[in-house]
Design a protein around this motif. Structure first.
Motif, mmCIF file in Angstrom:
data_model
loop_
_atom_site.group_PDB
_atom_site.id
_atom_site.type_symbol
_atom_site.label_atom_id
_atom_site.label_comp_id
_atom_site.label_asym_id
_atom_site.label_seq_id
_atom_site.Cartn_x
_atom_site.Cartn_y
_atom_site.Cartn_z
ATOM 1 N N ILE A 16 0.860 -1.192 0.000
ATOM 2 C CA ILE A 16 0.000 0.000 0.000
ATOM 3 C C ILE A 16 0.896 1.241 0.000
ATOM 4 C CG2 ILE A 16 -1.928 1.159 1.130
ATOM 5 C CD1 ILE A 16 -2.251 -1.459 2.814
ATOM 6 N N SER A 299 -1.700 -1.316 8.013
ATOM 7 C CA SER A 299 -2.997 -0.899 7.496
ATOM 8 C C SER A 299 -4.041 -0.940 8.615
ATOM 9 C CB SER A 299 -3.436 -1.820 6.359
ATOM 10 O OG SER A 299 -3.924 -3.048 6.888
ATOM 11 N N GLU A 329 -4.199 4.711 0.281
ATOM 12 C CA GLU A 329 -5.438 3.963 0.029
ATOM 13 C C GLU A 329 -5.683 3.005 1.174
ATOM 14 O OE1 GLU A 329 -3.894 0.570 -3.013
ATOM 15 O OE2 GLU A 329 -3.737 2.628 -3.744
ATOM 16 N N ASP A 330 -6.911 2.538 1.306
ATOM 17 C CA ASP A 330 -7.273 1.640 2.397
ATOM 18 C C ASP A 330 -7.985 0.421 1.813
ATOM 19 O OD1 ASP A 330 -8.067 0.382 4.710
ATOM 20 O OD2 ASP A 330 -8.838 2.191 5.674
ATOM 21 N N ARG A 357 -12.195 -4.681 0.849
ATOM 22 C CA ARG A 357 -12.985 -3.882 -0.099
ATOM 23 C C ARG A 357 -13.205 -4.664 -1.384
ATOM 24 N NH1 ARG A 357 -13.758 1.402 1.245
ATOM 25 N NH2 ARG A 357 -12.377 2.307 2.803
#
Length: 357
Positions: A16, A299, A329-330, A357
């Motif tokens: 990430i 994260s 971003e997640d 997600r």
């Protein structure tokens, strides 16, 4: 076969990007190069775990963590997740040098198990509270940039600021002074990440004191193996001193406390793993030693685990779980709801409450 029997374990890279490079005394990173573990149980319950290796701190890389995590697959398949302490001991006995992998596997085990049981993980760990309040870290940047970041932090509704130091003394002091001017009512902690000698650490605190700046804590001022240096700093300042990289397991914490080398212990799951973190917390409670909880570049997934542990056990006076706010971003949702610096876990129905997600 029990409903909590492990039927599958999958391992994949989790990379990430950060919003901007994050520099500390031991190095700079521009992305979280982590590993994602997924454990599925007989009843269909799925648990997630995250390994967040950082070579200067843990001696691991994404590549070594991936290899070790894949090696754990055959150790765990067919085992009962309800025996999570036994399985933790098994993993640690084989992959003791890959501490973040041990932590990630324990995380996935406990997430899957408590989802199967239908209870949130913080309740499973004691339910002392349903929320934690994190600080926000400012890396080793120019005073001007630090000023802007401090303003942004206050605007987010976060009142605790952690300042990375451990480099050039004058630059460090200027950075702290800029942050103080931008956020005059904020609580300041310093984190040297092993960057100072004992003398330099005391000079830093003295220089700040001359500017009427008194941090509530200085974290890991000296090299992780310099226990005597850590004790020297602790004995020669009234500012509380925390051990972080020096405090890797319950045995090292017991030694530090016996020496009087620190008066606060920073528990990090990526250093110790979850079972060991529970032992460290118990040791600190028994000796009335202040507890804090921190993280690597993690994260929302791993941060949720630390938040559940801190809330479940209670008694953590400092919480440094800000790294999801540094990511561009997640890939996950859930785990907690954030309001300013508060992570609220009360809406989690089971496990960590994390979904992809």
């Amino acid at each position: 076969m029990a409903r909590t029997t492990i039927t599958s374990v999958t391992v994949e890279p989790l990379t990430i990007p950060l919003l901007e490079p994050f520099a500390i005394a031991t190095g700079s990173v521009n992305a979280a190069r982590n590993v994602l573990i997924t454990i599925t149980l007989q009843d269909g319950s799925t648990g997630y775990g995250e390994c967040a290796p950082f070579p200067p701190s843990t001696g691991e890389s994404q590549e070594t963590a991936l290899a070790a995590a894949r090696g754990c697959i055959n150790l765990l398949k067919g085992q009962d997740a309800a025996n999570w302490r036994v399985l933790s001991h098994l993993i640690h006995s084989v992959y003791y040098a890959q501490s973040t992998v041990c932590a990630g596997m324990e995380m996935a085990l406990l997430d899957a198990l408590t989802r199967s049981y239908g209870i949130p993980l913080y309740i499973f760990l004691g339910g002392a509270s349903s929320s934690v309040v994190t600080d926000m870290s400012i890396p080793m940047v120019t005073p001007e940039r630090a000023y802007d970041l401090a303003k942004d932090t206050v605007a987010r509704g976060i009142n605790n600021i952690k300042v990375k130091v451990g480099g050039d003394l004058r630059e460090d002091v200027d950075r702290v002074e800029a942050i103080r001017s931008a956020a005059p009512n904020s609580i300041l902690t310093l984190d040297a990440n092993q960057g100072y000698t004992a003398t330099q650490a005391l000079l830093c605190l003295e220089a700040l004191d001359n500017r009427d700046i008194r941090p509530v804590l200085m974290e890991q001022p000296v090299h992780k193996d310099d226990y005597e240096g850590l004790r020297y700093v602790t004995e020669h300042t009234t500012v509380p001193v925390a051990a972080d990289e020096s405090a890797t397991n319950a045995a090292s914490v017991a030694r530090l406390l016996k020496m009087g080398a620190a008066n606060t212990i920073n528990v990090k799951l990526m250093k110790a793993g979850i079972v060991e973190a529970l032992d460290i917390a118990a040791l600190c409670r028994a000796t009335h030693t202040s507890l804090m909880i921190g993280a690597m570049i993690e994260s929302r997934l791993a941060i949720a685990m630390s938040a559940h542990l801190a809330a479940g056990l209670g008694g953590f006076s400092l919480v440094d779980l800000d790294t999801p706010m540094l990511l561009a971003e997640d890939p996950f949702t859930g785990g907690y709801e954030q309001h300013g610096g508060t992570y609220d876990l009360s809406t989690v129905k089971s496990g960590l409450g994390i979904e992809r997600r």
